[in-house]
Design an enzyme around this catalytic site. Structure first.
Site, PDB file in Angstrom:
ATOM      1  N   HIS A   1      19.286  35.043  16.393  1.00 15.78           N
ATOM      2  CA  HIS A   1      20.435  34.767  17.268  1.00 15.78           C
ATOM      3  C   HIS A   1      21.145  33.482  16.880  1.00 15.78           C
ATOM      4  CE1 HIS A   1      18.566  31.691  19.997  1.00 15.78           C
ATOM      5  NE2 HIS A   1      17.446  32.339  19.765  1.00 15.78           N
TER       6      HIS A   1
ATOM      7  N   ASP B   1      15.925  26.361  17.309  1.00 16.94           N
ATOM      8  CA  ASP B   1      15.893  27.667  17.965  1.00 16.94           C
ATOM      9  C   ASP B   1      17.342  28.100  18.196  1.00 16.94           C
ATOM     10  OD1 ASP B   1      15.633  29.835  19.715  1.00 16.94           O
ATOM     11  OD2 ASP B   1      14.949  28.597  21.390  1.00 16.94           O
TER      12      ASP B   1
ATOM     13  N   GLU C   1      21.408  35.445  23.170  1.00 22.97           N
ATOM     14  CA  GLU C   1      19.969  35.525  23.401  1.00 22.97           C
ATOM     15  C   GLU C   1      19.505  34.515  24.429  1.00 22.97           C
ATOM     16  OE1 GLU C   1      15.705  34.727  22.964  1.00 22.97           O
ATOM     17  OE2 GLU C   1      17.371  33.337  22.664  1.00 22.97           O
TER      18      GLU C   1
END
Length: 385
Positions: free
Chosen positions: A72, A189, A223
């Site tokens: 993502h 992330d 996400e």
């Protein structure tokens, strides 16, 4: 197959480029354009959904029973909730992250009239004014505010600058790439996952690998708010492997080195057969790995299943310390996950019935149920307490 050599310099360069682009959920157009351009440079023909999720297909020996690798592009961030009388801005988070990690962050505020720089501060930011009050202020989004670096001391000033409720706030990444292989930054992330996917693709293209089945390389844009893969998975995809972070913390088995293979997250167990295949590939290709279970974690795999897609799902992770905060990873994990990704997409298709969406019991998978073999007589006593 012997595992492919990953170009770590290319991986690092892609990660640095991705980290330089703001992409909080809902404000992802720029990073979508960047990744689309890189996919085209690698020789692919990416397709975009209406909102900007990306699909690029590497053709293999057959169309149906396809595989997917998914990451993502969106990150955590914030939005303006309220303009205060003093011109400072109340915020709400985008995604789930603690205001503890927002305090002191440098940010960019995106408005219709252009962007502004600013800092997220606790309501009691000065020890010279509030003394011990700066240490007793609770942690929470209602206890922080955004100070904009502009002539802004009232609600009217803010409106005059074009600032309004709902404006997006992107948090600076502040990346550091250390000589010892550690990388420290916000938003690893899942920008590290995107860099891994691109590096795996680059290796496959450089070595001109022929795949047994089509592989869909998917990049989602929502996400962090739980809906990433809800609408990007097509019917021909039978198996989907998510690349995302694995949390290294007390009580977890993840590591900043090698591949962390998730066995389950808060949405339940991952597919038994797909996960087993990934573990076997790590053993065959001599890729360091460990397994983990995440209680408070979900990924693109969960959103795909919840949306009703009948696909096998798995999660391979790079270990990350202080997830959703000032995160740290090691390049060893990034390279390892990329190696496993290339090994997986090049490996033979083993469950032939997966080429059909629905079929009969013939060829259906089997999970072992027999008892484990043990010696009839125990020659070793348990350790004494």
């Amino acid at each position: 197959m012997t595992r492919l050599k990953i170009d770590v310099d290319y991986l690092d360069a892609q990660l640095k480029a991705l980290l330089s682009i703001d992409s909080p959920t809902g404000y992802t157009d720029t990073i979508v354009r960047h990744v689309t351009g890189e996919l085209e440079r690698l020789g692919l023909e990416p397709e975009l959904t209406r909102r900007g999720a990306i699909r690029a297909v590497v053709r293999g020996g057959r169309r149906s029973g396809a595989r997917a690798i998914i990451t993502h592009l969106d990150t955590l961030g914030a939005q303006v909730k309220l303009i205060k009388d003093n011109g400072r801005l109340e915020l709400v988070p985008i995604g789930h992250w603690s205001a503890r990690f927002a305090e002191g962050a440098r940010v960019t505020l995106y408005t219709e009239k252009g962007s502004y720089r600013g800092t997220i501060l606790p309501l009691k930011a000065s020890g010279h004014t509030f003394n011990e009050g700066v240490d007793t202020l609770p942690v929470g989004w209602e206890y922080v505010e955004l100070r904009v670096d502009a002539m802004c001391w009232s609600r009217a000033d803010a409106h005059g600058l074009g600032i309004d409720v709902g404006d997006f706030v992107a948090i600076d990444t502040q990346p550091e790439f250390l000589d010892n292989g550690f990388i420290v930054s916000r938003h690893l992330d899942d920008k590290a996952g995107v860099a891994i996917a691109l590096a795996a693709l680059e290796a496959l293209m450089r070595h001109d690998v022929t795949l047994p089945v089509d592989t869909h390389w998917l990049f989602t844009i929502a996400e962090e708010v739980g809906v990433g893969a809800a609408s990007i998975v097509t019917p021909e995809i039978a198996s989907m492997v998510t690349i995302d972070n694995g949390t290294t913390a007390p009580g977890q088995n993840s590591s900043e080195f090698g591949v962390t293979i998730a066995m389950a997250d808060q949405s339940g167990p991952f597919d038994y057969h797909l996960t087993k295949k990934l573990v076997e590939l790590c053993r065959e290709e001599d890729i360091r790995y460990q397994k983990d279970v995440f209680r408070y974690y979900r990924s693109d795999s969960a959103s795909a299943i919840e949306a009703g897609h009948d696909v096998r799902t798995a999660l391979i992770a790079f270990g990350i310390d202080a997830s959703h905060g000032y995160e740290r990873i090691h390049v060893h994990a990034l390279r390892s996950v990329a190696e496993l990704t290339t090994a997986y997409v090049a490996s033979p298709l083993e469950i032939e019935r997966d080429v059909e969406e629905v079929s009969d019991i013939e060829g259906f998978t089997e999970q072992p149920t027999e008892a484990a073999k043990q010696p009839k007589r125990v020659n070793r006593l348990p350790p004494q307490e």
